[in-house]
Each structure stands twice: as C-alpha cells, then as structure tokens.
Design a protein around this motif. Structure first.
Motif, PDB file in Angstrom:
ATOM      1  N   ASN A  83      11.959 -14.750  -2.605  1.00  0.00           N
ATOM      2  CA  ASN A  83      13.035 -13.765  -2.731  1.00  0.00           C
ATOM      3  C   ASN A  83      12.656 -12.436  -2.080  1.00  0.00           C
ATOM      4  OD1 ASN A  83      14.594 -15.593  -4.132  1.00  0.00           O
ATOM      5  ND2 ASN A  83      14.046 -14.803  -6.146  1.00  0.00           N
ATOM      6  N   ASN A  84      11.402 -12.050  -2.236  1.00  0.00           N
ATOM      7  CA  ASN A  84      10.931 -10.801  -1.622  1.00  0.00           C
ATOM      8  C   ASN A  84      10.938 -10.906  -0.097  1.00  0.00           C
ATOM      9  OD1 ASN A  84      10.499  -9.524  -4.104  1.00  0.00           O
ATOM     10  ND2 ASN A  84       8.409 -10.301  -4.273  1.00  0.00           N
ATOM     11  N   LEU A  85      10.526 -12.072   0.415  1.00  0.00           N
ATOM     12  CA  LEU A  85      10.546 -12.279   1.864  1.00  0.00           C
ATOM     13  C   LEU A  85      11.979 -12.230   2.392  1.00  0.00           C
ATOM     14  CD1 LEU A  85       7.920 -15.155   2.213  1.00  0.00           C
ATOM     15  CD2 LEU A  85       7.703 -12.827   3.087  1.00  0.00           C
ATOM     16  N   TYR A  86      12.907 -12.781   1.619  1.00  0.00           N
ATOM     17  CA  TYR A  86      14.314 -12.745   2.022  1.00  0.00           C
ATOM     18  C   TYR A  86      14.811 -11.298   2.112  1.00  0.00           C
ATOM     19  CZ  TYR A  86      19.374 -13.415   1.830  1.00  0.00           C
ATOM     20  OH  TYR A  86      20.728 -13.361   2.091  1.00  0.00           O
ATOM     21  N   LYS A  87      14.446 -10.501   1.116  1.00  0.00           N
ATOM     22  CA  LYS A  87      14.864  -9.100   1.109  1.00  0.00           C
ATOM     23  C   LYS A  87      14.280  -8.334   2.298  1.00  0.00           C
ATOM     24  CE  LYS A  87      15.279  -8.957  -3.930  1.00  0.00           C
ATOM     25  NZ  LYS A  87      14.715  -8.403  -5.192  1.00  0.00           N
ATOM     26  N   GLU A  88      13.086  -8.768   2.739  1.00  0.00           N
ATOM     27  CA  GLU A  88      12.437  -8.118   3.872  1.00  0.00           C
ATOM     28  C   GLU A  88      12.954  -8.635   5.214  1.00  0.00           C
ATOM     29  OE1 GLU A  88       8.314  -8.806   3.287  1.00  0.00           O
ATOM     30  OE2 GLU A  88       8.201  -7.672   1.396  1.00  0.00           O
ATOM     31  N   GLY A  89      13.864  -9.591   5.178  1.00  0.00           N
ATOM     32  CA  GLY A  89      14.413 -10.147   6.413  1.00  0.00           C
ATOM     33  C   GLY A  89      13.561 -11.234   7.042  1.00  0.00           C
ATOM     34  N   LYS A  90      12.552 -11.720   6.304  1.00  0.00           N
ATOM     35  CA  LYS A  90      11.687 -12.782   6.807  1.00  0.00           C
ATOM     36  C   LYS A  90      12.237 -14.121   6.319  1.00  0.00           C
ATOM     37  CE  LYS A  90       7.683  -9.678   6.725  1.00  0.00           C
ATOM     38  NZ  LYS A  90       6.322  -9.419   6.173  1.00  0.00           N
ATOM     39  N   TYR A  91      13.326 -14.545   6.921  1.00  0.00           N
ATOM     40  CA  TYR A  91      14.080 -15.680   6.399  1.00  0.00           C
ATOM     41  C   TYR A  91      13.364 -17.015   6.591  1.00  0.00           C
ATOM     42  CZ  TYR A  91      17.549 -11.973   6.628  1.00  0.00           C
ATOM     43  OH  TYR A  91      18.207 -10.784   6.486  1.00  0.00           O
ATOM     44  N   GLU A  92      12.711 -17.215   7.728  1.00  0.00           N
ATOM     45  CA  GLU A  92      12.011 -18.483   7.957  1.00  0.00           C
ATOM     46  C   GLU A  92      10.849 -18.639   6.980  1.00  0.00           C
ATOM     47  OE1 GLU A  92      10.930 -18.684  12.035  1.00  0.00           O
ATOM     48  OE2 GLU A  92      12.984 -19.103  12.728  1.00  0.00           O
ATOM     49  N   GLU A  93      10.121 -17.538   6.716  1.00  0.00           N
ATOM     50  CA  GLU A  93       9.025 -17.594   5.747  1.00  0.00           C
ATOM     51  C   GLU A  93       9.562 -17.862   4.347  1.00  0.00           C
ATOM     52  OE1 GLU A  93       9.489 -15.345   8.035  1.00  0.00           O
ATOM     53  OE2 GLU A  93       7.618 -14.653   8.947  1.00  0.00           O
ATOM     54  N   ALA A  94      10.700 -17.281   4.030  1.00  0.00           N
ATOM     55  CA  ALA A  94      11.314 -17.506   2.718  1.00  0.00           C
ATOM     56  C   ALA A  94      11.705 -18.971   2.557  1.00  0.00           C
ATOM     57  CB  ALA A  94      12.534 -16.602   2.548  1.00  0.00           C
ATOM     58  N   ILE A  95      12.291 -19.558   3.603  1.00  0.00           N
ATOM     59  CA  ILE A  95      12.692 -20.964   3.560  1.00  0.00           C
ATOM     60  C   ILE A  95      11.481 -21.853   3.317  1.00  0.00           C
ATOM     61  CG2 ILE A  95      13.571 -22.872   4.970  1.00  0.00           C
ATOM     62  CD1 ILE A  95      15.436 -20.797   6.308  1.00  0.00           C
ATOM     63  N   SER A  96      10.380 -21.536   3.957  1.00  0.00           N
ATOM     64  CA  SER A  96       9.152 -22.322   3.788  1.00  0.00           C
ATOM     65  C   SER A  96       8.699 -22.331   2.330  1.00  0.00           C
ATOM     66  CB  SER A  96       8.045 -21.752   4.685  1.00  0.00           C
ATOM     67  OG  SER A  96       6.838 -22.457   4.501  1.00  0.00           O
ATOM     68  N   LEU A  97       8.760 -21.173   1.669  1.00  0.00           N
ATOM     69  CA  LEU A  97       8.347 -21.106   0.268  1.00  0.00           C
ATOM     70  C   LEU A  97       9.344 -21.815  -0.643  1.00  0.00           C
ATOM     71  CD1 LEU A  97       6.928 -17.476  -0.179  1.00  0.00           C
ATOM     72  CD2 LEU A  97       5.733 -19.598   0.358  1.00  0.00           C
ATOM     73  N   TYR A  98      10.636 -21.666  -0.365  1.00  0.00           N
ATOM     74  CA  TYR A  98      11.643 -22.378  -1.161  1.00  0.00           C
ATOM     75  C   TYR A  98      11.436 -23.888  -1.062  1.00  0.00           C
ATOM     76  CZ  TYR A  98      14.358 -18.040  -1.686  1.00  0.00           C
ATOM     77  OH  TYR A  98      14.783 -16.768  -2.008  1.00  0.00           O
ATOM     78  N   ASN A  99      11.119 -24.372   0.142  1.00  0.00           N
ATOM     79  CA  ASN A  99      10.891 -25.806   0.329  1.00  0.00           C
ATOM     80  C   ASN A  99       9.645 -26.276  -0.411  1.00  0.00           C
ATOM     81  OD1 ASN A  99      13.124 -26.526   1.925  1.00  0.00           O
ATOM     82  ND2 ASN A  99      12.143 -25.759   3.781  1.00  0.00           N
ATOM     83  N   GLN A 100       8.657 -25.406  -0.537  1.00  0.00           N
ATOM     84  CA  GLN A 100       7.469 -25.763  -1.311  1.00  0.00           C
ATOM     85  C   GLN A 100       7.824 -25.990  -2.775  1.00  0.00           C
ATOM     86  OE1 GLN A 100       3.871 -23.375  -0.744  1.00  0.00           O
ATOM     87  NE2 GLN A 100       4.563 -22.815   1.316  1.00  0.00           N
ATOM     88  N   ILE A 101       8.774 -25.216  -3.268  1.00  0.00           N
ATOM     89  CA  ILE A 101       9.232 -25.402  -4.652  1.00  0.00           C
ATOM     90  C   ILE A 101       9.900 -26.767  -4.802  1.00  0.00           C
ATOM     91  CG2 ILE A 101      10.797 -24.530  -6.441  1.00  0.00           C
ATOM     92  CD1 ILE A 101      10.466 -21.750  -5.214  1.00  0.00           C
ATOM     93  N   LEU A 102      10.737 -27.132  -3.824  1.00  0.00           N
ATOM     94  CA  LEU A 102      11.408 -28.436  -3.868  1.00  0.00           C
ATOM     95  C   LEU A 102      10.404 -29.578  -3.792  1.00  0.00           C
ATOM     96  CD1 LEU A 102      14.456 -27.748  -1.504  1.00  0.00           C
ATOM     97  CD2 LEU A 102      14.407 -27.673  -4.008  1.00  0.00           C
TER      98      LEU A 102
END
Length: 249
Positions: A28-47
């Motif tokens: 969520n913090n990466l998303y707020k910082e505009g680092k969307y690809e990095e955020a997606i990577s972490l979300y996928n790790q949760i899945l």
C-alpha cells in the motif's frame, strides 16, 4: 512432544499472518509512492501465500489501472467481485476500466427475473445466502418453540405465523443460494489478454474468421478442444479462440 509441535504450528501460522499483513502494508505504501509494479509484486506474494482476499485483488487492479494495462485491471477487479460481490469500490472502478476497452458489446435483453437476479440477488454470494438460511432456520425453530410452550392464544397465533414466515424465508434463501452456487460452478468466465485476438468459426487455424476481440473483453467459456476454447459473448456471438489469448477467472 505433541504440545511442542502444536505450539510450533501456532507460532508459524501467527508469523505467516503477520508477514502477510506487513506485505499488504508495504504494498500500500509503494502504491501511494507511485511504485505500482513493486506494489503488484508484493500483492502477488500475498496471494502466493494463500492469503486470497477481495481487497488484495482490488488493490492489484488499482495498480494495473495506474499502469494503463487494461486486461489485468479488469481481470483483478472481476476477481475481487467474485470473492466479494458487495465490494462497491471494485464495482465502480470496473465500470471506469471497461471504458478503456475497444469492444462495445450490447448484451441481449434480460427478463425481469434476470434483472432482479443480476441487480439484487447476485450482490450476495452463495455463502452469504447459506448463512441467511441458517439464521432463518434458527429463528424459525425458536419461534416454533415459543408457539409450543406459550399458553396465551394471541401469543401462540403470533409465534405460529412468524415461524411459518421464517420457514418460508429459509426455503427461499436456500433456493437462491443453490441457484447462485450452481451458476458459479457451471459458468466459466475469462478476460481477453491479447491486444487483438481473432475468433474463428471452428477450432482450427485455417477456419473462417468469425470476429475480432481486444484486450479486456469478458467472455464465457463453453468448451475446449486441444488449444482452443469455445467462447460466447454477452450479445450471443459464439466462436473459437486460442487458449493463450485469454485468462479464466
């Protein structure tokens, strides 16, 4: 020894949940910082850890939307809604995301019952309808007990009437839940992931072209032959498309 193993398993589960929460917060913090690809990577790790939730898919959809990737955006919003049909944010964002698609497919006219089912009944999952049925059964049993043990005629009449209504609601909730479950089991939906996909009249490369679809379009999968899948659009059109061109929900 058994107590130690049980304690170890409980601690491991606790650490796993904590790690997933930390990943979600970091993403969520990466998303707020505009680092969307990095955020997606972490979300996928949760899945990948098995921590599947509507919120995770919703946030992944938001990230892809910021990256202007139509198909993954729609796919993840749809996944979020499958897990939680009442996720209004995912529903609203999906409407905006669909405006990015090139295909404009007019759905076939729906009957009144189909409209009620789509606009109201499908807002709740079959699990929720099942829980409502259980609740209705408990209320019906309590009201029947009140009728059985009550000695006042007016109260017996009230308990009897309300218990009958509760039993009727029980069967209605069961019928709706079973209908939603059957539909979920028998309906296979998919999103076109290819920028442009040719749909043929038959499951062969040299077959006649039926129509062309573009990324983000939602289809129903009816059948599969080798590397081909038979699909149906909302407007009733049917054709065959290579499996690699789409991703099932």
């Amino acid at each position: 020894m058994k107590k130690f193993i049980l304690f170890f398993l409980l601690i491991s589960e606790s650490l796993l949940a904590q790690t997933s929460n930390e990943l979600f917060s970091s993403a969520n913090n990466l998303y707020k910082e505009g680092k969307y690809e990095e955020a997606i990577s972490l979300y996928n790790q949760i899945l990948e850890k098995g921590e599947v939730s509507s919120e995770v898919y919703y946030n992944i959809g938001n990230s892809y939307y910021k990256l202007n990737k139509v198909a993954p955006t729609i796919y993840n919003y749809e996944k979020a809604l499958k897990l939680d049909p009442a996720n209004q944010d995912a529903h609203n964002n999906l409407v905006f995301a669909k405006r990015l698609t090139l295909d404009r497919i007019e759905a076939l006219p729906k009957t009144l019952l189909q409209k009620i089912n789509e606009n109201y009944l499908q807002k709740l999952s079959y699990n929720t309808w099942g829980m409502l049925a259980v609740l209705a059964s408990l209320i019906a049993c309590l009201l029947f007990l009140g009728y059985y043990f009550s000695s006042i005629p007016s109260q017996k009449k009230l308990y009897f009437t309300t218990s009958i209504i509760s039993f009727l609601l029980l069967f209605i909730f069961l019928a709706i839940g079973y209908n939603q479950y059957s539909k979920a089991q028998n309906t296979v939906e998919a999103i076109i992931f290819s920028e442009e996909a040719i749909v043929n009249t038959e499951p062969t490369q040299n077959a006649n072209e039926a129509f062309i679809l573009h990324e983000g379009t939602k289809v129903n999968v009816l059948d599969q032959v080798d590397d081909w899948k038979k699909i149906k659009l909302a407007d009733g059109k049917i054709g065959w498309i290579l499996s690699e061109k789409l991703k099932e929900l």
